[in-house]
Design an enzyme around this catalytic site. Structure first.
Site, short mmCIF file in Angstrom:
data_model
loop_
_atom_site.label_atom_id
_atom_site.label_comp_id
_atom_site.label_asym_id
_atom_site.label_seq_id
_atom_site.Cartn_x
_atom_site.Cartn_y
_atom_site.Cartn_z
N GLY A 246 -1.99 -1.30 5.77
CA GLY A 246 -0.76 -0.97 6.48
C GLY A 246 0.01 0.11 5.75
CB SER A 247 3.52 1.14 6.05
OG SER A 247 4.17 -0.08 5.75
N GLY A 251 2.90 -2.39 1.45
CA GLY A 251 2.19 -2.59 0.19
C GLY A 251 3.14 -2.83 -0.97
CD GLU A 268 -7.17 1.39 4.44
OE1 GLU A 268 -6.37 2.35 4.56
OE2 GLU A 268 -7.75 0.84 5.37
CB CYS A 302 -5.03 4.86 7.49
SG CYS A 302 -6.64 4.16 7.42
C1 UN1 Z 1 -8.00 3.01 9.45
O1 UN1 Z 1 -7.46 3.91 10.10
O2 UN1 Z 1 -7.29 2.07 8.96
O3 UN1 Z 1 -12.74 6.45 8.74
C2 UN1 Z 1 -9.45 2.88 9.26
C3 UN1 Z 1 -12.24 6.13 9.83
C4 UN1 Z 1 -12.57 4.77 10.39
C5 UN1 Z 1 -11.71 3.73 9.78
C6 UN1 Z 1 -10.25 4.02 9.78
N1 UN1 Z 1 -13.96 4.50 10.12
O4 UN1 Z 1 -11.52 6.88 10.49
#
Ligand code: UN1
Length: 512
Positions: A246-247, A251, A268, A302
Protein backbone atom coordinates in the site's frame (compact mmCIF):
# COMPACT_ATOMS: atom_id res chain seq x y z
CA UNK A 1 -15.66 6.87 -25.26
CA UNK A 2 -18.86 4.93 -25.04
CA UNK A 3 -21.79 5.06 -22.68
CA UNK A 4 -21.38 3.37 -19.34
CA UNK A 5 -23.17 0.10 -18.62
CA UNK A 6 -26.35 -0.10 -16.60
CA UNK A 7 -26.34 -1.05 -12.94
CA UNK A 8 -28.00 -4.30 -13.90
CA UNK A 9 -25.25 -5.19 -16.39
CA UNK A 10 -22.62 -4.70 -13.69
CA UNK A 11 -24.62 -6.69 -11.15
CA UNK A 12 -25.07 -9.53 -13.64
CA UNK A 13 -21.36 -9.63 -14.43
CA UNK A 14 -20.49 -9.65 -10.76
CA UNK A 15 -23.08 -12.27 -9.85
CA UNK A 16 -21.91 -14.65 -12.56
CA UNK A 17 -18.28 -14.26 -11.48
CA UNK A 18 -19.07 -14.73 -7.79
CA UNK A 19 -21.30 -17.73 -8.37
CA UNK A 20 -18.77 -19.52 -10.55
CA UNK A 21 -16.09 -18.94 -7.91
CA UNK A 22 -18.37 -20.42 -5.26
CA UNK A 23 -19.35 -17.19 -3.47
CA UNK A 24 -23.05 -16.70 -2.70
CA UNK A 25 -24.35 -13.35 -3.97
CA UNK A 26 -26.11 -13.12 -0.59
CA UNK A 27 -22.77 -12.03 0.96
CA UNK A 28 -23.81 -8.60 -0.31
CA UNK A 29 -27.01 -8.54 1.69
CA UNK A 30 -25.71 -7.86 5.19
CA UNK A 31 -28.62 -6.31 7.05
CA UNK A 32 -28.61 -3.73 9.79
CA UNK A 33 -28.41 -6.63 12.27
CA UNK A 34 -24.81 -7.45 11.27
CA UNK A 35 -22.36 -6.51 14.05
CA UNK A 36 -20.19 -4.70 11.48
CA UNK A 37 -20.57 -4.05 7.78
CA UNK A 38 -18.74 -2.66 4.77
CA UNK A 39 -20.20 -1.16 1.59
CA UNK A 40 -19.14 -2.60 -1.76
CA UNK A 41 -19.05 -0.45 -4.87
CA UNK A 42 -18.01 -0.57 -8.51
CA UNK A 43 -15.82 2.24 -9.86
CA UNK A 44 -17.20 1.54 -13.36
CA UNK A 45 -20.54 3.16 -12.56
CA UNK A 46 -20.01 4.29 -8.99
CA UNK A 47 -23.00 2.14 -8.03
CA UNK A 48 -23.37 0.37 -4.71
CA UNK A 49 -23.02 -3.39 -5.06
CA UNK A 50 -24.48 -4.07 -1.62
CA UNK A 51 -23.26 -4.39 1.92
CA UNK A 52 -20.88 -7.01 3.26
CA UNK A 53 -20.90 -8.38 6.77
CA UNK A 54 -17.56 -7.32 8.24
CA UNK A 55 -15.40 -8.64 11.05
CA UNK A 56 -15.29 -7.15 14.49
CA UNK A 57 -12.06 -7.05 16.48
CA UNK A 58 -13.36 -10.07 18.38
CA UNK A 59 -14.15 -12.15 15.29
CA UNK A 60 -10.79 -11.16 13.77
CA UNK A 61 -9.02 -12.35 16.93
CA UNK A 62 -10.93 -15.65 16.74
CA UNK A 63 -9.87 -16.20 13.13
CA UNK A 64 -6.25 -15.46 14.00
CA UNK A 65 -6.45 -17.89 16.92
CA UNK A 66 -7.89 -20.58 14.63
CA UNK A 67 -5.12 -19.90 12.09
CA UNK A 68 -2.51 -20.33 14.82
CA UNK A 69 -4.08 -23.71 15.67
CA UNK A 70 -4.16 -24.72 12.02
CA UNK A 71 -0.50 -23.75 11.75
CA UNK A 72 0.37 -26.24 14.50
CA UNK A 73 -0.86 -29.05 12.21
CA UNK A 74 0.18 -27.63 8.87
CA UNK A 75 3.82 -27.21 9.89
CA UNK A 76 4.08 -30.98 10.29
CA UNK A 77 2.82 -31.75 6.79
CA UNK A 78 5.88 -32.40 4.58
CA UNK A 79 6.60 -29.42 2.35
CA UNK A 80 6.13 -31.30 -0.96
CA UNK A 81 2.71 -32.42 0.32
CA UNK A 82 1.94 -28.79 1.22
CA UNK A 83 2.79 -28.05 -2.39
CA UNK A 84 -0.28 -30.08 -3.41
CA UNK A 85 -2.47 -27.35 -1.94
CA UNK A 86 -1.00 -24.57 -4.06
CA UNK A 87 -0.98 -26.86 -7.09
CA UNK A 88 -4.72 -27.47 -6.71
CA UNK A 89 -5.37 -23.77 -6.08
CA UNK A 90 -3.51 -22.96 -9.29
CA UNK A 91 -5.60 -25.50 -11.20
CA UNK A 92 -8.84 -24.04 -9.86
CA UNK A 93 -7.65 -20.53 -10.71
CA UNK A 94 -6.95 -21.77 -14.23
CA UNK A 95 -10.47 -23.19 -14.52
CA UNK A 96 -11.99 -19.99 -13.13
CA UNK A 97 -9.69 -17.45 -14.69
CA UNK A 98 -12.46 -15.55 -16.45
CA UNK A 99 -14.83 -15.81 -13.52
CA UNK A 100 -12.41 -14.27 -11.07
CA UNK A 101 -11.39 -11.71 -13.70
CA UNK A 102 -15.03 -10.58 -13.94
CA UNK A 103 -15.08 -9.77 -10.23
CA UNK A 104 -11.78 -7.89 -10.54
CA UNK A 105 -13.19 -5.89 -13.45
CA UNK A 106 -16.33 -4.94 -11.54
CA UNK A 107 -14.56 -4.06 -8.31
CA UNK A 108 -11.22 -2.62 -9.43
CA UNK A 109 -12.26 -1.39 -12.89
CA UNK A 110 -9.55 -3.31 -14.78
CA UNK A 111 -9.99 -4.28 -18.41
CA UNK A 112 -10.73 -8.01 -18.94
CA UNK A 113 -7.26 -8.50 -20.40
CA UNK A 114 -5.54 -6.93 -17.39
CA UNK A 115 -7.87 -8.67 -14.95
CA UNK A 116 -7.15 -12.04 -16.58
CA UNK A 117 -3.44 -11.17 -16.53
CA UNK A 118 -3.71 -10.67 -12.79
CA UNK A 119 -5.24 -14.13 -12.36
CA UNK A 120 -2.49 -15.52 -14.60
CA UNK A 121 0.07 -14.10 -12.15
CA UNK A 122 -1.66 -16.14 -9.46
CA UNK A 123 -1.51 -19.30 -11.54
CA UNK A 124 2.15 -18.66 -12.31
CA UNK A 125 3.08 -18.17 -8.68
CA UNK A 126 1.23 -21.35 -7.69
CA UNK A 127 3.35 -23.29 -10.19
CA UNK A 128 6.45 -21.57 -8.92
CA UNK A 129 5.57 -22.34 -5.29
CA UNK A 130 4.87 -25.99 -6.10
CA UNK A 131 8.42 -26.31 -7.39
CA UNK A 132 9.69 -24.37 -4.39
CA UNK A 133 8.03 -26.88 -2.06
CA UNK A 134 10.86 -29.30 -2.94
CA UNK A 135 13.55 -26.65 -2.70
CA UNK A 136 13.37 -25.15 0.80
CA UNK A 137 17.02 -25.82 1.07
CA UNK A 138 19.77 -24.76 3.43
CA UNK A 139 23.54 -24.95 3.21
CA UNK A 140 26.01 -27.07 5.14
CA UNK A 141 29.24 -25.46 6.27
CA UNK A 142 32.49 -27.17 7.27
CA UNK A 143 32.84 -27.08 11.05
CA UNK A 144 36.15 -25.98 12.54
CA UNK A 145 35.90 -28.88 15.02
CA UNK A 146 36.54 -32.54 14.21
CA UNK A 147 33.46 -34.79 14.22
CA UNK A 148 31.03 -31.86 13.97
CA UNK A 149 28.46 -30.95 11.39
CA UNK A 150 27.34 -27.35 10.86
CA UNK A 151 24.25 -26.53 8.82
CA UNK A 152 21.49 -24.07 8.10
CA UNK A 153 17.87 -25.28 8.18
CA UNK A 154 14.61 -23.48 7.39
CA UNK A 155 11.42 -23.78 9.39
CA UNK A 156 7.87 -22.46 9.13
CA UNK A 157 7.39 -19.04 10.67
CA UNK A 158 3.82 -19.20 12.00
CA UNK A 159 0.84 -17.06 11.07
CA UNK A 160 1.48 -14.63 8.22
CA UNK A 161 -0.80 -11.58 7.91
CA UNK A 162 -1.28 -10.11 4.44
CA UNK A 163 -2.62 -6.61 3.78
CA UNK A 164 -3.33 -6.05 0.09
CA UNK A 165 -4.31 -3.05 -2.01
CA UNK A 166 -7.25 -2.53 -4.38
CA UNK A 167 -5.16 -2.23 -7.54
CA UNK A 168 -3.88 -5.80 -7.50
CA UNK A 169 -6.64 -7.15 -5.29
CA UNK A 170 -5.71 -10.83 -5.57
CA UNK A 171 -2.32 -11.35 -7.28
CA UNK A 172 -0.20 -9.81 -4.54
CA UNK A 173 -2.03 -11.93 -1.96
CA UNK A 174 -1.23 -15.02 -4.01
CA UNK A 175 2.49 -14.15 -4.22
CA UNK A 176 2.58 -14.15 -0.43
CA UNK A 177 0.18 -16.98 0.16
CA UNK A 178 1.48 -19.56 -2.30
CA UNK A 179 4.97 -19.29 -0.83
CA UNK A 180 3.84 -18.99 2.79
CA UNK A 181 1.72 -22.13 2.43
CA UNK A 182 4.53 -24.27 1.06
CA UNK A 183 6.75 -22.78 3.78
CA UNK A 184 4.30 -24.28 6.29
CA UNK A 185 2.59 -21.10 7.50
CA UNK A 186 -1.04 -20.13 7.99
CA UNK A 187 -2.13 -16.94 6.18
CA UNK A 188 -4.63 -14.37 7.46
CA UNK A 189 -5.70 -11.94 4.76
CA UNK A 190 -7.00 -8.41 5.21
CA UNK A 191 -7.84 -7.33 1.66
CA UNK A 192 -8.46 -3.73 0.63
CA UNK A 193 -11.89 -2.55 1.69
CA UNK A 194 -12.35 -1.50 -1.96
CA UNK A 195 -11.85 -5.04 -3.25
CA UNK A 196 -13.30 -7.54 -0.81
CA UNK A 197 -15.37 -9.41 -3.38
CA UNK A 198 -12.38 -10.36 -5.52
CA UNK A 199 -10.70 -11.50 -2.31
CA UNK A 200 -13.68 -13.66 -1.40
CA UNK A 201 -13.63 -15.19 -4.89
CA UNK A 202 -9.92 -16.02 -4.73
CA UNK A 203 -10.23 -17.29 -1.18
CA UNK A 204 -13.24 -19.46 -2.01
CA UNK A 205 -11.15 -21.28 -4.61
CA UNK A 206 -8.33 -21.67 -2.10
CA UNK A 207 -10.76 -22.97 0.53
CA UNK A 208 -12.04 -25.51 -2.01
CA UNK A 209 -8.46 -26.64 -2.73
CA UNK A 210 -7.73 -26.79 1.02
CA UNK A 211 -10.76 -29.02 1.63
CA UNK A 212 -9.83 -31.30 -1.27
CA UNK A 213 -6.28 -31.88 -0.04
CA UNK A 214 -7.32 -32.18 3.59
CA UNK A 215 -5.54 -29.07 4.89
CA UNK A 216 -6.47 -28.09 8.47
CA UNK A 217 -9.55 -25.91 8.98
CA UNK A 218 -8.96 -22.22 9.50
CA UNK A 219 -5.59 -22.14 7.71
CA UNK A 220 -6.39 -19.27 5.31
CA UNK A 221 -9.04 -16.92 6.75
CA UNK A 222 -10.10 -13.56 5.31
CA UNK A 223 -10.73 -10.58 7.56
CA UNK A 224 -13.32 -8.23 6.12
CA UNK A 225 -13.11 -4.69 7.36
CA UNK A 226 -11.43 -1.33 7.31
CA UNK A 227 -8.33 0.07 8.95
CA UNK A 228 -9.39 -0.94 12.46
CA UNK A 229 -9.40 -4.60 11.47
CA UNK A 230 -6.05 -4.30 9.68
CA UNK A 231 -4.71 -2.59 12.78
CA UNK A 232 -5.96 -5.40 15.02
CA UNK A 233 -4.12 -7.93 12.85
CA UNK A 234 -0.93 -5.86 12.80
CA UNK A 235 -0.93 -5.63 16.60
CA UNK A 236 -1.67 -9.30 17.17
CA UNK A 237 1.39 -11.02 18.67
CA UNK A 238 0.40 -14.31 17.03
CA UNK A 239 1.04 -12.82 13.59
CA UNK A 240 4.73 -13.53 13.03
CA UNK A 241 5.06 -11.67 9.73
CA UNK A 242 2.98 -8.81 8.37
CA UNK A 243 3.29 -8.46 4.61
CA UNK A 244 1.72 -5.14 3.67
CA UNK A 245 1.21 -3.58 0.25
CA UNK A 246 0.00 0.00 0.00
CA UNK A 247 1.00 3.59 0.53
CA UNK A 248 4.11 4.87 2.26
CA UNK A 249 1.79 6.39 4.85
CA UNK A 250 0.34 2.98 5.62
CA UNK A 251 3.83 1.47 5.84
CA UNK A 252 4.88 4.14 8.32
CA UNK A 253 2.00 3.08 10.55
CA UNK A 254 2.44 -0.67 10.19
CA UNK A 255 6.24 -0.87 10.40
CA UNK A 256 6.80 0.60 13.88
CA UNK A 257 3.85 -1.29 15.41
CA UNK A 258 5.22 -4.64 14.25
CA UNK A 259 8.81 -3.70 15.10
CA UNK A 260 7.72 -2.75 18.62
CA UNK A 261 6.63 -6.33 19.26
CA UNK A 262 9.65 -7.72 17.36
CA UNK A 263 7.48 -9.17 14.62
CA UNK A 264 8.64 -9.19 11.01
CA UNK A 265 7.44 -7.00 8.19
CA UNK A 266 7.59 -7.29 4.45
CA UNK A 267 6.68 -3.91 3.00
CA UNK A 268 5.79 -3.13 -0.59
CA UNK A 269 4.93 0.56 -0.52
CA UNK A 270 4.74 3.43 -2.94
CA UNK A 271 6.50 3.54 -6.26
CA UNK A 272 7.34 6.72 -8.13
CA UNK A 273 8.93 5.08 -11.09
CA UNK A 274 11.12 6.70 -13.70
CA UNK A 275 12.34 5.78 -17.16
CA UNK A 276 15.21 7.26 -19.11
CA UNK A 277 14.92 7.51 -22.89
CA UNK A 278 18.35 7.81 -24.48
CA UNK A 279 19.05 9.19 -27.98
CA UNK A 280 19.91 5.71 -29.25
CA UNK A 281 16.57 4.23 -28.15
CA UNK A 282 14.30 2.40 -30.58
CA UNK A 283 11.66 5.12 -30.50
CA UNK A 284 8.65 3.03 -31.53
CA UNK A 285 9.46 0.40 -28.94
CA UNK A 286 10.07 3.04 -26.27
CA UNK A 287 6.81 4.74 -27.13
CA UNK A 288 4.77 1.57 -26.65
CA UNK A 289 6.64 0.73 -23.47
CA UNK A 290 6.08 4.19 -22.03
CA UNK A 291 2.39 4.45 -22.93
CA UNK A 292 1.51 1.06 -21.43
CA UNK A 293 3.50 1.72 -18.29
CA UNK A 294 2.12 5.25 -17.79
CA UNK A 295 -1.51 4.97 -18.86
CA UNK A 296 -2.25 1.25 -18.41
CA UNK A 297 -4.47 0.34 -15.44
CA UNK A 298 -5.34 4.07 -15.45
CA UNK A 299 -2.01 4.78 -13.77
CA UNK A 300 -2.99 2.74 -10.73
CA UNK A 301 -0.14 0.22 -10.51
CA UNK A 302 2.59 0.63 -7.98
CA UNK A 303 4.85 0.02 -10.98
CA UNK A 304 3.21 2.73 -13.11
CA UNK A 305 5.63 5.00 -14.95
CA UNK A 306 5.31 8.48 -13.48
CA UNK A 307 8.56 10.25 -14.45
CA UNK A 308 9.98 10.28 -17.95
CA UNK A 309 13.55 11.52 -18.33
CA UNK A 310 14.21 12.09 -22.03
CA UNK A 311 17.40 13.20 -23.72
CA UNK A 312 17.07 16.83 -24.80
CA UNK A 313 17.94 16.02 -28.42
CA UNK A 314 14.85 13.83 -28.90
CA UNK A 315 12.49 15.18 -26.24
CA UNK A 316 10.19 17.37 -28.37
CA UNK A 317 9.61 14.70 -30.97
CA UNK A 318 9.18 11.94 -28.45
CA UNK A 319 6.74 13.93 -26.35
CA UNK A 320 4.68 14.76 -29.45
CA UNK A 321 4.47 11.06 -30.19
CA UNK A 322 3.31 10.28 -26.65
CA UNK A 323 0.62 12.95 -26.82
CA UNK A 324 -0.53 11.58 -30.19
CA UNK A 325 -0.63 8.04 -28.80
CA UNK A 326 -2.58 9.19 -25.74
CA UNK A 327 -5.23 10.67 -28.02
CA UNK A 328 -5.87 7.21 -29.47
CA UNK A 329 -6.45 5.56 -26.07
CA UNK A 330 -10.02 4.57 -25.61
CA UNK A 331 -11.30 5.59 -22.16
CA UNK A 332 -14.42 4.16 -20.65
CA UNK A 333 -16.04 1.17 -19.07
CA UNK A 334 -13.68 -1.79 -19.06
CA UNK A 335 -16.68 -3.93 -19.98
CA UNK A 336 -16.61 -2.39 -23.47
CA UNK A 337 -14.48 -3.95 -26.19
CA UNK A 338 -11.40 -1.95 -27.07
CA UNK A 339 -11.33 0.18 -23.91
CA UNK A 340 -7.77 0.51 -22.58
CA UNK A 341 -8.20 3.03 -19.78
CA UNK A 342 -10.86 2.36 -17.16
CA UNK A 343 -11.98 4.38 -14.15
CA UNK A 344 -10.08 5.67 -11.17
CA UNK A 345 -10.99 3.78 -8.02
CA UNK A 346 -12.87 6.66 -6.38
CA UNK A 347 -13.36 10.37 -5.93
CA UNK A 348 -10.37 10.60 -3.60
CA UNK A 349 -8.09 9.49 -6.44
CA UNK A 350 -9.66 11.99 -8.78
CA UNK A 351 -9.19 14.81 -6.28
CA UNK A 352 -5.56 13.79 -5.68
CA UNK A 353 -4.93 13.85 -9.44
CA UNK A 354 -6.43 17.32 -9.82
CA UNK A 355 -4.43 18.62 -6.87
CA UNK A 356 -1.20 17.20 -8.32
CA UNK A 357 -1.88 18.78 -11.72
CA UNK A 358 -2.52 22.13 -10.08
CA UNK A 359 0.68 21.85 -8.08
CA UNK A 360 2.62 20.86 -11.21
CA UNK A 361 1.39 23.98 -12.99
CA UNK A 362 2.31 26.14 -10.03
CA UNK A 363 5.80 24.63 -10.19
CA UNK A 364 6.19 25.66 -13.81
CA UNK A 365 4.73 22.60 -15.54
CA UNK A 366 2.64 22.64 -18.71
CA UNK A 367 -0.14 20.10 -19.14
CA UNK A 368 0.31 18.89 -22.74
CA UNK A 369 -2.73 16.66 -22.75
CA UNK A 370 -5.32 15.05 -20.52
CA UNK A 371 -6.16 15.55 -16.90
CA UNK A 372 -9.82 16.32 -17.49
CA UNK A 373 -12.74 14.27 -16.32
CA UNK A 374 -14.87 12.43 -18.87
CA UNK A 375 -18.18 10.56 -18.80
CA UNK A 376 -19.27 12.41 -15.68
CA UNK A 377 -22.60 13.49 -17.21
CA UNK A 378 -23.37 9.84 -17.60
CA UNK A 379 -22.54 8.75 -14.04
CA UNK A 380 -21.38 11.46 -11.63
CA UNK A 381 -20.34 8.87 -9.04
CA UNK A 382 -17.83 7.27 -11.45
CA UNK A 383 -14.46 8.96 -12.07
CA UNK A 384 -12.92 8.64 -15.50
CA UNK A 385 -10.01 10.84 -16.58
CA UNK A 386 -7.93 11.39 -19.65
CA UNK A 387 -4.37 10.33 -18.81
CA UNK A 388 -2.17 13.42 -18.54
CA UNK A 389 1.28 14.29 -19.87
CA UNK A 390 2.94 17.22 -18.13
CA UNK A 391 6.16 18.84 -19.29
CA UNK A 392 8.16 20.02 -16.30
CA UNK A 393 11.07 22.50 -16.28
CA UNK A 394 12.94 20.25 -13.82
CA UNK A 395 12.15 17.57 -11.25
CA UNK A 396 10.10 19.63 -8.79
CA UNK A 397 8.38 18.78 -5.50
CA UNK A 398 5.23 17.37 -7.11
CA UNK A 399 7.35 14.68 -8.76
CA UNK A 400 8.77 13.53 -5.46
CA UNK A 401 5.61 11.90 -4.23
CA UNK A 402 3.37 9.26 -5.77
CA UNK A 403 -0.06 10.29 -7.05
CA UNK A 404 -2.01 7.14 -7.78
CA UNK A 405 -3.44 8.35 -11.08
CA UNK A 406 -2.31 8.59 -14.73
CA UNK A 407 0.02 11.58 -14.74
CA UNK A 408 3.27 11.32 -16.67
CA UNK A 409 5.77 14.08 -15.88
CA UNK A 410 8.45 14.70 -18.50
CA UNK A 411 11.84 16.28 -17.89
CA UNK A 412 14.93 16.40 -20.11
CA UNK A 413 18.60 15.63 -19.53
CA UNK A 414 21.84 16.24 -21.36
CA UNK A 415 24.13 13.46 -20.10
CA UNK A 416 23.51 10.10 -18.48
CA UNK A 417 24.97 11.07 -15.11
CA UNK A 418 22.48 13.89 -14.91
CA UNK A 419 19.66 11.53 -15.95
CA UNK A 420 20.65 9.07 -13.22
CA UNK A 421 20.76 11.83 -10.65
CA UNK A 422 17.25 12.93 -11.58
CA UNK A 423 16.14 9.31 -11.69
CA UNK A 424 17.41 8.47 -8.21
CA UNK A 425 16.45 11.83 -6.75
CA UNK A 426 13.11 10.77 -5.25
CA UNK A 427 12.40 9.05 -1.92
CA UNK A 428 10.89 5.92 -3.48
CA UNK A 429 12.73 3.07 -5.21
CA UNK A 430 10.46 0.43 -6.73
CA UNK A 431 10.83 0.14 -10.49
CA UNK A 432 12.91 1.79 -13.20
CA UNK A 433 13.78 1.51 -16.86
CA UNK A 434 16.08 2.75 -19.58
CA UNK A 435 15.43 2.68 -23.30
CA UNK A 436 18.74 2.57 -25.15
CA UNK A 437 20.66 0.61 -27.78
CA UNK A 438 24.01 1.23 -26.14
CA UNK A 439 25.45 -1.49 -23.96
CA UNK A 440 27.52 0.91 -21.89
CA UNK A 441 24.45 3.02 -21.09
CA UNK A 442 22.33 0.07 -20.16
CA UNK A 443 25.03 -1.43 -17.94
CA UNK A 444 25.63 1.87 -16.20
CA UNK A 445 21.91 2.26 -15.60
CA UNK A 446 21.59 -1.27 -14.19
CA UNK A 447 24.38 -0.69 -11.72
CA UNK A 448 23.32 2.83 -10.73
CA UNK A 449 19.50 2.70 -10.59
CA UNK A 450 18.66 2.56 -6.89
CA UNK A 451 15.41 0.64 -7.41
CA UNK A 452 14.49 -2.97 -6.64
CA UNK A 453 13.52 -3.44 -10.29
CA UNK A 454 15.62 -2.05 -13.16
CA UNK A 455 14.72 -2.86 -16.76
CA UNK A 456 16.23 -2.28 -20.18
CA UNK A 457 14.00 -1.63 -23.18
CA UNK A 458 10.91 -2.58 -21.20
CA UNK A 459 8.64 -0.27 -19.20
CA UNK A 460 8.51 -0.14 -15.43
CA UNK A 461 5.37 -2.24 -15.02
CA UNK A 462 4.36 -5.77 -15.91
CA UNK A 463 6.98 -7.77 -14.03
CA UNK A 464 6.99 -11.57 -14.22
CA UNK A 465 6.61 -13.53 -10.99
CA UNK A 466 9.93 -15.37 -11.35
CA UNK A 467 11.94 -12.32 -10.27
CA UNK A 468 11.78 -10.91 -6.76
CA UNK A 469 9.31 -8.01 -6.60
CA UNK A 470 9.87 -5.02 -4.32
CA UNK A 471 11.89 -1.90 -3.85
CA UNK A 472 14.25 0.21 -1.85
CA UNK A 473 14.07 3.42 0.19
CA UNK A 474 10.48 4.43 1.02
CA UNK A 475 9.18 1.49 -1.00
CA UNK A 476 10.01 -0.52 2.09
CA UNK A 477 12.67 -3.07 1.15
CA UNK A 478 10.45 -6.17 0.95
CA UNK A 479 10.77 -8.80 -1.76
CA UNK A 480 7.90 -10.99 -2.90
CA UNK A 481 7.24 -13.81 -5.36
CA UNK A 482 10.33 -14.97 -7.29
CA UNK A 483 13.93 -16.10 -6.67
CA UNK A 484 14.51 -16.64 -2.94
CA UNK A 485 11.63 -14.54 -1.59
CA UNK A 486 10.37 -17.74 0.10
CA UNK A 487 12.89 -17.15 2.86
CA UNK A 488 10.80 -14.24 4.17
CA UNK A 489 8.11 -16.74 5.17
CA UNK A 490 10.45 -19.05 7.08
CA UNK A 491 12.86 -18.76 9.96
CA UNK A 492 16.45 -19.84 9.65
CA UNK A 493 18.22 -22.00 12.23
CA UNK A 494 21.89 -22.86 12.48
CA UNK A 495 22.48 -26.39 13.73
CA UNK A 496 25.73 -27.81 15.08
CA UNK A 497 25.76 -31.59 15.49
CA UNK A 498 28.61 -33.17 17.46
CA UNK A 499 29.28 -36.83 16.64
CA UNK A 500 32.89 -36.84 17.89
CA UNK A 501 32.31 -38.23 21.36
CA UNK A 502 34.47 -35.36 22.70
CA UNK A 503 33.43 -31.81 23.60
CA UNK A 504 35.91 -29.46 21.94
CA UNK A 505 34.85 -25.81 22.35
CA UNK A 506 34.90 -23.42 19.43
CA UNK A 507 37.66 -20.84 19.18
CA UNK A 508 39.88 -23.19 21.22
CA UNK A 509 38.29 -22.10 24.51
CA UNK A 510 39.20 -24.30 27.51
CA UNK A 511 36.65 -24.88 30.30
CA UNK A 512 36.27 -27.67 32.85
C1 UN1 B 1 1.28 -3.64 -7.88
O1 UN1 B 1 0.94 -2.68 -8.58
O2 UN1 B 1 1.10 -3.59 -6.62
O3 UN1 B 1 4.75 -5.55 -12.26
C2 UN1 B 1 1.82 -4.90 -8.40
C3 UN1 B 1 3.53 -5.32 -12.36
C4 UN1 B 1 2.57 -6.37 -11.85
C5 UN1 B 1 2.40 -6.26 -10.38
C6 UN1 B 1 2.09 -4.90 -9.87
N1 UN1 B 1 3.10 -7.66 -12.20
O4 UN1 B 1 3.07 -4.30 -12.87
Amino acid sequence: MTALPTDQAITDLLTSGLKACGVEASVLNAGPGAPASLPARSPITGQSLGTLAADTKESAAEKIAAAAEAFADWRDVPAPARGQLVQRWGQLLGEHKEDLAKIITVEAGKTPSEAAGEVQEMIDVCEFALGQSRQLWGKTMPSERPGHKLMETWHPLGVVGVISAFNFPVAVYSWNTALALVAGDAVVWKPSENAVLAALGAQSLLAQAAAEVGAPEGLVPVLVGGRDIGDAMVRDERVALVSATGSVRMGREVGPVVAERFGRVLLELGGNNGAIVAPSADIDLALRGVVFAAAGTAGQRCTTLRRLIVHESIADDFVDKIVAAYKTLSIGSPTEDGVLVGPLINEGSYDAMQAALKQAESEGGTVLCGGGRVLDDDRPEAHYVEPAVVRMPAQTAVMESETFAPILYVVTYSDLDEALEIHNGVPQGLSSAIFTSELAESEKFLSRSDCGIANVNIGTSGAEIGGAFGGEKETGGGRESGTDSWKAYMRQATNTVNYSGELPLAQGVEFL
